[in-house]
Scaffold this motif. Structure first.
Motif, PDB file in Angstrom:
ATOM      1  N   PRO A 205      90.048  25.882 113.593  1.00  0.00           N
ATOM      2  CA  PRO A 205      89.155  25.682 114.786  1.00  0.00           C
ATOM      3  C   PRO A 205      87.695  25.192 114.579  1.00  0.00           C
ATOM      4  O   PRO A 205      87.223  25.756 113.747  1.00  0.00           O
ATOM      5  CB  PRO A 205      89.312  27.145 115.311  1.00  0.00           C
ATOM      6  N   VAL A 206      87.365  24.323 115.395  1.00  0.00           N
ATOM      7  CA  VAL A 206      85.970  24.016 115.313  1.00  0.00           C
ATOM      8  C   VAL A 206      85.355  23.903 116.790  1.00  0.00           C
ATOM      9  O   VAL A 206      86.272  23.230 117.741  1.00  0.00           O
ATOM     10  CB  VAL A 206      85.853  22.293 114.732  1.00  0.00           C
ATOM     11  N   PRO A 207      84.345  24.400 117.097  1.00  0.00           N
ATOM     12  CA  PRO A 207      83.775  24.427 118.530  1.00  0.00           C
ATOM     13  C   PRO A 207      83.925  22.860 119.074  1.00  0.00           C
ATOM     14  O   PRO A 207      83.331  22.039 118.427  1.00  0.00           O
ATOM     15  CB  PRO A 207      82.422  24.721 118.328  1.00  0.00           C
ATOM     16  N   GLY A 208      84.595  22.924 120.034  1.00  0.00           N
ATOM     17  CA  GLY A 208      84.697  21.486 120.929  1.00  0.00           C
ATOM     18  C   GLY A 208      86.194  20.833 120.269  1.00  0.00           C
ATOM     19  O   GLY A 208      86.340  19.825 120.915  1.00  0.00           O
ATOM     20  N   TRP A 209      87.129  21.651 119.926  1.00  0.00           N
ATOM     21  CA  TRP A 209      88.235  20.979 119.202  1.00  0.00           C
ATOM     22  C   TRP A 209      89.149  20.666 120.566  1.00  0.00           C
ATOM     23  O   TRP A 209      90.252  19.824 120.129  1.00  0.00           O
ATOM     24  CB  TRP A 209      88.793  21.481 118.242  1.00  0.00           C
ATOM     25  N   THR A 210      88.960  21.261 121.490  1.00  0.00           N
ATOM     26  CA  THR A 210      89.948  20.931 122.754  1.00  0.00           C
ATOM     27  C   THR A 210      89.688  19.916 123.423  1.00  0.00           C
ATOM     28  O   THR A 210      90.365  19.449 124.621  1.00  0.00           O
ATOM     29  CB  THR A 210      89.789  22.146 123.666  1.00  0.00           C
ATOM     30  N   LEU A 211      88.393  19.065 123.149  1.00  0.00           N
ATOM     31  CA  LEU A 211      88.448  17.775 123.798  1.00  0.00           C
ATOM     32  C   LEU A 211      89.173  16.798 123.483  1.00  0.00           C
ATOM     33  O   LEU A 211      89.702  16.490 122.456  1.00  0.00           O
ATOM     34  CB  LEU A 211      86.660  17.400 123.346  1.00  0.00           C
TER      35      LEU A 211
ATOM     36  N   VAL B 235      79.867  21.507 112.522  1.00  0.00           N
ATOM     37  CA  VAL B 235      79.519  22.597 113.212  1.00  0.00           C
ATOM     38  C   VAL B 235      80.103  22.758 114.582  1.00  0.00           C
ATOM     39  O   VAL B 235      80.034  23.710 115.455  1.00  0.00           O
ATOM     40  CB  VAL B 235      78.064  23.168 113.257  1.00  0.00           C
ATOM     41  N   GLU B 236      80.138  21.593 115.215  1.00  0.00           N
ATOM     42  CA  GLU B 236      80.599  21.320 116.598  1.00  0.00           C
ATOM     43  C   GLU B 236      80.815  19.747 117.034  1.00  0.00           C
ATOM     44  O   GLU B 236      80.272  18.996 116.372  1.00  0.00           O
ATOM     45  CB  GLU B 236      79.271  21.788 117.519  1.00  0.00           C
ATOM     46  N   ILE B 237      81.953  19.838 117.687  1.00  0.00           N
ATOM     47  CA  ILE B 237      82.306  18.421 118.068  1.00  0.00           C
ATOM     48  C   ILE B 237      81.671  18.652 119.785  1.00  0.00           C
ATOM     49  O   ILE B 237      82.183  19.155 120.557  1.00  0.00           O
ATOM     50  CB  ILE B 237      83.915  18.263 118.189  1.00  0.00           C
ATOM     51  N   VAL B 238      80.995  17.260 119.677  1.00  0.00           N
ATOM     52  CA  VAL B 238      80.270  17.332 121.287  1.00  0.00           C
ATOM     53  C   VAL B 238      81.047  16.344 121.987  1.00  0.00           C
ATOM     54  O   VAL B 238      81.633  15.125 121.673  1.00  0.00           O
ATOM     55  CB  VAL B 238      79.153  17.096 120.957  1.00  0.00           C
ATOM     56  N   GLY B 239      80.713  16.406 123.337  1.00  0.00           N
ATOM     57  CA  GLY B 239      81.252  15.446 124.444  1.00  0.00           C
ATOM     58  C   GLY B 239      81.302  16.124 125.807  1.00  0.00           C
ATOM     59  O   GLY B 239      81.388  17.483 125.737  1.00  0.00           O
ATOM     60  N   LYS B 240      81.333  15.599 126.999  1.00  0.00           N
ATOM     61  CA  LYS B 240      81.697  16.074 128.020  1.00  0.00           C
ATOM     62  C   LYS B 240      82.985  16.059 128.653  1.00  0.00           C
ATOM     63  O   LYS B 240      83.675  17.134 128.693  1.00  0.00           O
ATOM     64  CB  LYS B 240      80.542  15.304 129.133  1.00  0.00           C
ATOM     65  N   GLN B 241      83.396  14.985 128.862  1.00  0.00           N
ATOM     66  CA  GLN B 241      84.865  14.459 129.242  1.00  0.00           C
ATOM     67  C   GLN B 241      85.830  14.248 127.949  1.00  0.00           C
ATOM     68  O   GLN B 241      87.126  14.357 128.101  1.00  0.00           O
ATOM     69  CB  GLN B 241      85.019  13.603 130.130  1.00  0.00           C
ATOM     70  N   GLN B 242      85.132  13.996 126.708  1.00  0.00           N
ATOM     71  CA  GLN B 242      86.038  13.316 125.657  1.00  0.00           C
ATOM     72  C   GLN B 242      84.921  13.348 124.542  1.00  0.00           C
ATOM     73  O   GLN B 242      83.834  13.699 124.658  1.00  0.00           O
ATOM     74  CB  GLN B 242      86.448  11.940 125.935  1.00  0.00           C
ATOM     75  N   VAL B 243      85.589  13.003 123.337  1.00  0.00           N
ATOM     76  CA  VAL B 243      84.824  13.186 122.086  1.00  0.00           C
ATOM     77  C   VAL B 243      83.675  11.945 122.255  1.00  0.00           C
ATOM     78  O   VAL B 243      83.936  10.886 122.484  1.00  0.00           O
ATOM     79  CB  VAL B 243      85.548  13.029 120.949  1.00  0.00           C
ATOM     80  N   GLU B 244      82.447  12.589 121.890  1.00  0.00           N
ATOM     81  CA  GLU B 244      81.151  11.586 121.718  1.00  0.00           C
ATOM     82  C   GLU B 244      80.616  11.723 120.438  1.00  0.00           C
ATOM     83  O   GLU B 244      79.727  10.615 120.208  1.00  0.00           O
ATOM     84  CB  GLU B 244      80.335  11.837 122.985  1.00  0.00           C
ATOM     85  N   GLY B 245      81.014  12.664 119.805  1.00  0.00           N
ATOM     86  CA  GLY B 245      80.193  12.772 118.347  1.00  0.00           C
ATOM     87  C   GLY B 245      80.489  14.092 117.776  1.00  0.00           C
ATOM     88  O   GLY B 245      81.319  14.860 118.281  1.00  0.00           O
ATOM     89  N   VAL B 246      79.790  14.332 116.651  1.00  0.00           N
ATOM     90  CA  VAL B 246      80.192  15.451 115.711  1.00  0.00           C
ATOM     91  C   VAL B 246      78.551  16.027 115.300  1.00  0.00           C
ATOM     92  O   VAL B 246      77.889  15.268 114.807  1.00  0.00           O
ATOM     93  CB  VAL B 246      81.239  15.194 114.446  1.00  0.00           C
ATOM     94  N   ARG B 247      78.489  17.169 115.479  1.00  0.00           N
ATOM     95  CA  ARG B 247      77.233  17.871 115.192  1.00  0.00           C
ATOM     96  C   ARG B 247      77.387  18.075 113.612  1.00  0.00           C
ATOM     97  O   ARG B 247      78.409  19.126 113.537  1.00  0.00           O
ATOM     98  CB  ARG B 247      76.688  19.004 115.938  1.00  0.00           C
TER      99      ARG B 247
END
Length: 414
Positions: A115-121, A244-256
């Motif tokens: 599990p990585v924060p944002g992995w449900t995007l 440390v986090e997968i970032v994005g609003k409606q879908q993947v936009e990047g990885v922190r």
């Protein structure tokens, strides 16, 4: 009624079904996927000999052979329970219950989820899912991606994604935690990868890796590991960076991503966001053995084989009369090993029925030797200490599940 029910239509299951059917047994194969082949369907790589291993073609070959032997293959069938009465195994599925005196469980392996924060995007997937989408369904998973997790499976599928023209921007580790375990420890990851260093793209890396197998030199090496990583077929492998986090609003936009110290601990204030439209999480593989557990088969925890595995002999039989296992359920190895193990199981089942015209023991002996030969010539091992694990299982079987004459102490069915 079938003589044998095979659960799983991958390389082990199909090979086991073929070996049994060749010896005159009626075989039914069940698989939950829409088509036979299992993990073979997604495999495509070039071997050290220069030849290409095309899993889809291999599965087609096995399927045609199975059809020629009138093996009953049923796809879209999910098995959820396996239990035995006095003489028969009852296999309960979403399409009803089937019964047979012998069952071969060849359910393969599953991926460890990290599990990585944002992995449900949308756009986040396991690396195995990316392989299936690319090689089976011919769907491009994205235009620029990041892989989180570095292991042998990562590099095998990285190459397949690159062959499909998909840009993998970088490979980083997951953030170190009790859940990610060794997958987030730079030195442990490096130690594992060194066992596949003979496949490195440059002579310098291959030679240097031999020195790095020394514990002291490896610690020095991870201390001075380049911040920007080392390139694997053009893709940077960054062992000192953690997602440390997968970032994005409606879908993947990047990885922190953050820099880490030699122990995998995140360095505060070092975070950077790297753009990506898809992310693959690669946690490695473990034996998918729940059905054997439901059946009451005893297990042993052997990390050299990938985790908890059902106890079994060299002829792939379990302590439960009429229950056999083959393939990655017994330990994580290649499709070729799974096929060879399936053949052993199919022959062992035929022997239980008194088939083989007096040659079955010789066939079994050759099949067991074939597994050893394939293992010796394997380009890579998913678990570097596989031989040690197989040796442990053999010792467990011989000390706990055979009598003084070397035979299983329970009555034969068939």
């Amino acid at each position: 009624m079938s003589d044998v029910i095979v659960i799983g239509a991958g390389p082990a299951g199909l090979s086991g079904a073929i070996a049994s059917a060749k010896n005159g047994l009626h075989v039914t194969v069940l698989d939950e996927f829409i088509k036979p082949g299992g993990r073979l369907l997604g495999q495509l790589h070039q071997e050290p000999s220069g030849e290409w291993w095309n899993g889809m073609k291999e599965s087609e070959r096995l399927l045609q052979e199975a059809r020629n032997l009138n093996i009953d293959i049923r796809c879209g069938v999910s098995v959820y329970n396996l239990e035995k009465d006095e003489k028969l195994w009852n296999v309960h599925s979403n399409s009803g219950t089937l019964s047979a005196p012998n069952v071969l469980v060849a359910t393969g392996a599953a991926e460890y989820p990290i599990p990585v924060p944002g992995w449900t995007l949308p756009g986040v997937m396991s690396i195995g899912a990316a392989q299936v989408m690319t090689n089976v369904h011919r769907v491009q998973v994205g235009s620029k991606g990041i892989i989180i997790g570095a292991n042998i499976l990562t590099f095998a599928i990285l190459n397949e994604l690159q062959l499909a023209g998909i840009n993998v921007d970088r490979i980083v580790l997951p953030e170190k935690s009790p859940i990610s375990g060794k997958a987030g420890d730079p030195e442990e990851v490096l130690k594992t990868l060194l066992h596949a260093a003979h496949l490195a793209p440059s002579p310098l890396l291959r030679i240097g890796s031999q020195f790095m197998k020394n514990d002291t030199l490896r610690k020095i090496g991870i201390n001075f590991y380049p911040k920007n990583g080392m390139k694997i077929n053009g893709t940077p492998l960054q062992l000192r960076k953690a997602a440390v986090e997968i970032v994005g609003k409606q879908q993947v936009e990047g990885v922190r991503v953050a820099d880490t110290d030699v122990n995998g601990k995140v360095i505060p204030g070092s975070e950077t966001i790297y753009e990506a439209d898809f992310v693959c999480i690669a946690g490695g593989l473990y034996p998918l053995a729940e059905l054997a557990a439901v059946a009451g088969c005893p297990f042993q925890y052997l990390p050299e084989l990938g985790g908890h595995v059902p106890c079994h002999s060299e002829t792939m039989e379990t302590p439960l009369e009429g229950l056999f296992v083959a393939g990655n359920i017994t330990g994580i190895e290649s499709g070729k090993i799974a096929m060879a193990q399936g053949t052993i199981a199919g022959l062992a089942i035929a022997k239980h029925f008194g088939k083989g015209s007096g040659t079955i023991d010789q066939q079994l002996k050759r099949a067991i030797q074939q597994v050893r030969t394939v293992r010796e010539h394997a380009a890579i091992q998913f678990n570097p200490e596989i031989e040690k694990g197989r040796g442990k299982m053999k010792e467990i079987w011989e000390t706990q599940y055979t009598n003084q004459s070397g035979q299983k102490p329970h009555k034969r069915i068939g």
